[in-house]
Scaffold this motif. Structure first.
Motif, PDB file in Angstrom:
ATOM      1  N   THR A   1      24.437  63.319  52.960  1.00 25.85           N
ATOM      2  CA  THR A   1      24.178  64.760  53.020  1.00 25.85           C
ATOM      3  C   THR A   1      22.827  65.060  52.395  1.00 25.85           C
ATOM      4  O   THR A   1      22.438  64.436  51.404  1.00 25.85           O
ATOM      5  CB  THR A   1      25.257  65.592  52.298  1.00 25.85           C
TER       6      THR A   1
ATOM      7  N   LYS B   1      20.611  68.456  51.246  1.00 32.19           N
ATOM      8  CA  LYS B   1      20.657  69.903  51.038  1.00 32.19           C
ATOM      9  C   LYS B   1      19.375  70.567  51.540  1.00 32.19           C
ATOM     10  O   LYS B   1      18.288  69.994  51.446  1.00 32.19           O
ATOM     11  CB  LYS B   1      20.839  70.224  49.556  1.00 32.19           C
TER      12      LYS B   1
ATOM     13  N   LYS C   1      25.042  72.008  58.626  1.00 26.21           N
ATOM     14  CA  LYS C   1      26.280  72.732  58.297  1.00 26.21           C
ATOM     15  C   LYS C   1      25.960  73.829  57.290  1.00 26.21           C
ATOM     16  O   LYS C   1      25.207  73.615  56.335  1.00 26.21           O
ATOM     17  CB  LYS C   1      27.315  71.793  57.666  1.00 26.21           C
TER      18      LYS C   1
ATOM     19  N   GLN D   1      23.355  72.224  54.609  1.00 24.23           N
ATOM     20  CA  GLN D   1      23.159  70.794  54.391  1.00 24.23           C
ATOM     21  C   GLN D   1      23.164  70.068  55.722  1.00 24.23           C
ATOM     22  O   GLN D   1      23.858  70.451  56.655  1.00 24.23           O
ATOM     23  CB  GLN D   1      24.191  70.213  53.425  1.00 24.23           C
TER      24      GLN D   1
ATOM     25  N   VAL E   1      24.355  66.875  57.473  1.00 20.70           N
ATOM     26  CA  VAL E   1      25.431  65.920  57.260  1.00 20.70           C
ATOM     27  C   VAL E   1      25.306  64.815  58.300  1.00 20.70           C
ATOM     28  O   VAL E   1      25.223  65.087  59.497  1.00 20.70           O
ATOM     29  CB  VAL E   1      26.813  66.602  57.378  1.00 20.70           C
TER      30      VAL E   1
END
Length: 152
Positions: free
Chosen positions: A40, A42, A129, A137, A139
């Protein structure tokens, strides 16, 4: 009788060859493109919004969470309706993967972003997402789970 036996044997052999060929195709794996990146990454709405200020054909730097950095060129930028804008950024550093990013207004006039970083030649990708109004983030996903192989 001999003719029927020959036809049956040919049909069985054809079926076995087809199954063997299909099994080999299933075993062929595409290489991972983002294997060295975290699962992930950010990013913020403010970071995403700045890409919509870039014009088609212009270079831009992608930088998220100090773990994803790349240079790219805005390959396409389209405004559809008053509430939808989409752009694609080609990323040469990542095997010419495409970062497709959309910005839309929801029913409450809030800006919502969606997108993916994809190269169909690879097995992995990133999907954007939403966490909350200001935070998103990227993913990591298995691209083979969402793209169908049309070769069969």
């Amino acid at each position: 009788m001999k003719h029927l036996l020959t036809k049956s044997l040919c049909a069985v052999l054809f079926t076995l060859m087809t199954v063997a060929g299909f099994s080999q195709n299933l075993q062929t794996k595409k290489p991972a493109l983002f294997g060295k990146l975290p699962g992930t990454i950010k990013c913020t709405a403010a970071e995403l919004s700045k890409y919509f200020a870039v014009v088609q054909g212009q270079s831009t730097d992608l930088s998220f969470d100090n773990s994803f950095k790349a240079k790219g060129v805005v390959a396409n930028k389209v405004v559809k309706f008053q509430n939808l804008e989409t752009l694609t950024i080609k990323l040469p550093e990542f095997n010419n993967a495409i970062f497709g990013l959309s910005k839309r207004l929801d029913e409450n006039k809030n800006i919502v972003y969606s997108g993916r970083i994809i190269n169909p030649a690879n097995s992995d990708a990133f999907e954007l997402k939403k966490i909350d109004a200001n935070n998103y983030q990227l993913v990591k996903i298995n691209l083979e789970d969402i793209l169908q192989d049309c070769a069969h």
